[in-house]
Design a protein around this motif. Structure first.
Motif, PDB file in Angstrom:
ATOM      1  N   GLY A   1       0.715  -1.276   0.092  1.00 50.00           N
ATOM      2  CA  GLY A   1      -0.088  -0.212   0.033  1.00 50.00           C
ATOM      3  C   GLY A   1       0.939   1.310   0.016  1.00 50.00           C
ATOM      4  N   ALA A   2       1.893   1.024   0.528  1.00 47.86           N
ATOM      5  CA  ALA A   2       2.969   2.563   0.591  1.00 47.86           C
ATOM      6  C   ALA A   2       3.719   2.729  -0.751  1.00 47.86           C
ATOM      7  N   HIS A   3       3.745   1.540  -1.548  1.00 46.80           N
ATOM      8  CA  HIS A   3       4.390   1.546  -2.726  1.00 46.80           C
ATOM      9  C   HIS A   3       3.913   1.581  -3.926  1.00 46.80           C
ATOM     10  N   TYR A   4       2.750   1.083  -4.210  1.00 45.32           N
ATOM     11  CA  TYR A   4       2.070   1.010  -5.387  1.00 45.32           C
ATOM     12  C   TYR A   4       0.789   2.027  -5.453  1.00 45.32           C
ATOM     13  N   LYS A   5       0.578   2.635  -6.639  1.00 47.48           N
ATOM     14  CA  LYS A   5      -0.277   3.383  -6.894  1.00 47.48           C
ATOM     15  C   LYS A   5      -1.747   2.361  -6.965  1.00 47.48           C
ATOM     16  N   CYS A   6      -2.639   3.433  -6.713  1.00 44.86           N
ATOM     17  CA  CYS A   6      -4.085   3.096  -6.904  1.00 44.86           C
ATOM     18  C   CYS A   6      -4.573   2.335  -8.165  1.00 44.86           C
ATOM     19  N   LYS A   7      -4.112   2.667  -9.207  1.00 46.56           N
ATOM     20  CA  LYS A   7      -4.357   2.376 -10.576  1.00 46.56           C
ATOM     21  C   LYS A   7      -4.038   0.777 -10.465  1.00 46.56           C
ATOM     22  N   SER A   8      -2.918   0.409  -9.933  1.00 49.74           N
ATOM     23  CA  SER A   8      -2.523  -0.971  -9.655  1.00 49.74           C
ATOM     24  C   SER A   8      -3.767  -1.845  -9.124  1.00 49.74           C
TER      25      SER A   8
ATOM     26  N   ALA B   1     -12.994  -3.760  -0.343  1.00 47.11           N
ATOM     27  CA  ALA B   1     -12.696  -3.520  -1.744  1.00 47.11           C
ATOM     28  C   ALA B   1     -13.619  -2.767  -2.399  1.00 47.11           C
ATOM     29  N   GLU B   2     -14.739  -2.373  -2.216  1.00 49.76           N
ATOM     30  CA  GLU B   2     -15.654  -1.619  -2.679  1.00 49.76           C
ATOM     31  C   GLU B   2     -15.130  -0.115  -2.779  1.00 49.76           C
ATOM     32  N   TRP B   3     -15.016   0.003  -1.307  1.00 51.49           N
ATOM     33  CA  TRP B   3     -14.601   1.475  -1.158  1.00 51.49           C
ATOM     34  C   TRP B   3     -13.192   1.577  -1.730  1.00 51.49           C
ATOM     35  N   MET B   4     -12.132   0.952  -1.843  1.00 50.29           N
ATOM     36  CA  MET B   4     -10.923   1.135  -2.481  1.00 50.29           C
ATOM     37  C   MET B   4     -11.045   1.182  -4.067  1.00 50.29           C
ATOM     38  N   HIS B   5     -11.913   0.323  -4.466  1.00 50.76           N
ATOM     39  CA  HIS B   5     -12.027   0.571  -5.819  1.00 50.76           C
ATOM     40  C   HIS B   5     -12.458   1.796  -6.333  1.00 50.76           C
ATOM     41  N   ARG B   6     -13.663   2.423  -5.580  1.00 52.06           N
ATOM     42  CA  ARG B   6     -14.241   3.635  -5.807  1.00 52.06           C
ATOM     43  C   ARG B   6     -13.311   4.615  -5.491  1.00 52.06           C
ATOM     44  N   TYR B   7     -12.335   4.643  -4.254  1.00 53.00           N
ATOM     45  CA  TYR B   7     -11.583   5.729  -4.124  1.00 53.00           C
ATOM     46  C   TYR B   7     -10.183   5.673  -5.429  1.00 53.00           C
ATOM     47  N   CYS B   8      -9.648   4.448  -5.365  1.00 53.47           N
ATOM     48  CA  CYS B   8      -8.613   4.468  -6.289  1.00 53.47           C
ATOM     49  C   CYS B   8      -8.974   4.571  -7.928  1.00 53.47           C
ATOM     50  N   SER B   9     -10.500   4.464  -8.202  1.00 53.34           N
ATOM     51  CA  SER B   9     -10.682   4.825  -9.709  1.00 53.34           C
ATOM     52  C   SER B   9     -10.752   6.335  -9.695  1.00 53.34           C
ATOM     53  N   GLN B  10     -11.209   7.069  -8.741  1.00 55.76           N
ATOM     54  CA  GLN B  10     -11.018   8.621  -8.675  1.00 55.76           C
ATOM     55  C   GLN B  10      -9.656   8.947  -8.636  1.00 55.76           C
ATOM     56  N   ASN B  11      -8.648   8.317  -8.000  1.00 55.25           N
ATOM     57  CA  ASN B  11      -7.303   9.002  -7.565  1.00 55.25           C
ATOM     58  C   ASN B  11      -6.309   7.998  -8.111  1.00 55.25           C
ATOM     59  N   PRO B  12      -6.190   7.725  -9.356  1.00 55.97           N
ATOM     60  CA  PRO B  12      -5.283   6.533  -9.673  1.00 55.97           C
ATOM     61  C   PRO B  12      -3.878   6.653  -9.584  1.00 55.97           C
ATOM     62  N   ASN B  13      -3.375   7.755  -9.596  1.00 53.31           N
ATOM     63  CA  ASN B  13      -1.927   8.045  -9.154  1.00 53.31           C
ATOM     64  C   ASN B  13      -1.575   8.021  -7.782  1.00 53.31           C
ATOM     65  N   GLN B  14      -2.785   8.311  -6.721  1.00 53.38           N
ATOM     66  CA  GLN B  14      -2.188   8.117  -5.521  1.00 53.38           C
ATOM     67  C   GLN B  14      -1.920   6.922  -4.989  1.00 53.38           C
ATOM     68  N   GLU B  15      -1.047   6.772  -4.011  1.00 53.71           N
ATOM     69  CA  GLU B  15      -0.374   5.364  -3.324  1.00 53.71           C
ATOM     70  C   GLU B  15      -1.750   4.821  -2.867  1.00 53.71           C
ATOM     71  N   ILE B  16      -1.670   3.612  -2.668  1.00 55.39           N
ATOM     72  CA  ILE B  16      -2.886   2.732  -2.173  1.00 55.39           C
ATOM     73  C   ILE B  16      -3.227   3.276  -0.722  1.00 55.39           C
ATOM     74  N   TYR B  17      -2.361   3.652  -0.074  1.00 55.50           N
ATOM     75  CA  TYR B  17      -2.197   3.751   1.513  1.00 55.50           C
ATOM     76  C   TYR B  17      -3.219   5.062   1.434  1.00 55.50           C
ATOM     77  N   MET B  18      -3.183   6.231   0.696  1.00 56.63           N
ATOM     78  CA  MET B  18      -4.078   7.152   0.732  1.00 56.63           C
ATOM     79  C   MET B  18      -5.637   6.609   0.695  1.00 56.63           C
ATOM     80  N   GLY B  19      -5.931   5.617   0.130  1.00 53.06           N
ATOM     81  CA  GLY B  19      -7.408   5.159   0.003  1.00 53.06           C
ATOM     82  C   GLY B  19      -7.632   4.441   1.580  1.00 53.06           C
TER      83      GLY B  19
END
Length: 124
Positions: free
Chosen positions: A27-34, A93-111
């Protein structure tokens, strides 16, 4: 056996790298788009069975979702009972999918941070 050792080495490398200010691991090293790509490909709890030898592996969707669940669990350790986050893995998973779809270039930990800062409603 070679695949198991390779998987362990890769996972250990991902989880031992340091991130600035937030922790370690996927979560600290990979982007939301992943995470979005992984969740679009397979369910949040999917496992993969190697047809050549029958060995079973976690998919990236499961790995990412598990990391977020661990982040939430760690946060709950420092919250009062009235401030505990109680989400099913499906909801995470639903929350993270929604958040990460809107913020693909942020790190996963931001979600994950968004979840713990938003829930339970009104808790700060």
């Amino acid at each position: 056996m070679k695949k198991t050792l390779l998987s362990i080495c890769l996972f250990a490398g991902m989880t031992t790298a340091n991130a600035q200010g937030i922790g370690q691991g996927l979560g600290a090293h990979y982007k939301c788009k992943s995470m979005v790509e992984a969740l679009d490909m397979r369910a949040h709890n999917a496992m993969w069975k190697d047809p050549s030898d029958g060995e079973v592996f976690a998919t990236m969707s499961l790995a990412y979702t598990s990391w977020v669940q661990g982040f939430i669990s760690a946060t709950n350790l420092h919250r009062p009972q009235t401030g505990q986050i109680r989400l099913s893995p499906e909801r995470v998973a639903e929350w993270m999918h929604r958040y990460c779809s809107q913020n693909p270039n942020q790190e996963i930990y931001m979600g994950a941070k968004n979840i713990v800062e938003s829930l339970p409603e009104g808790y700060h």
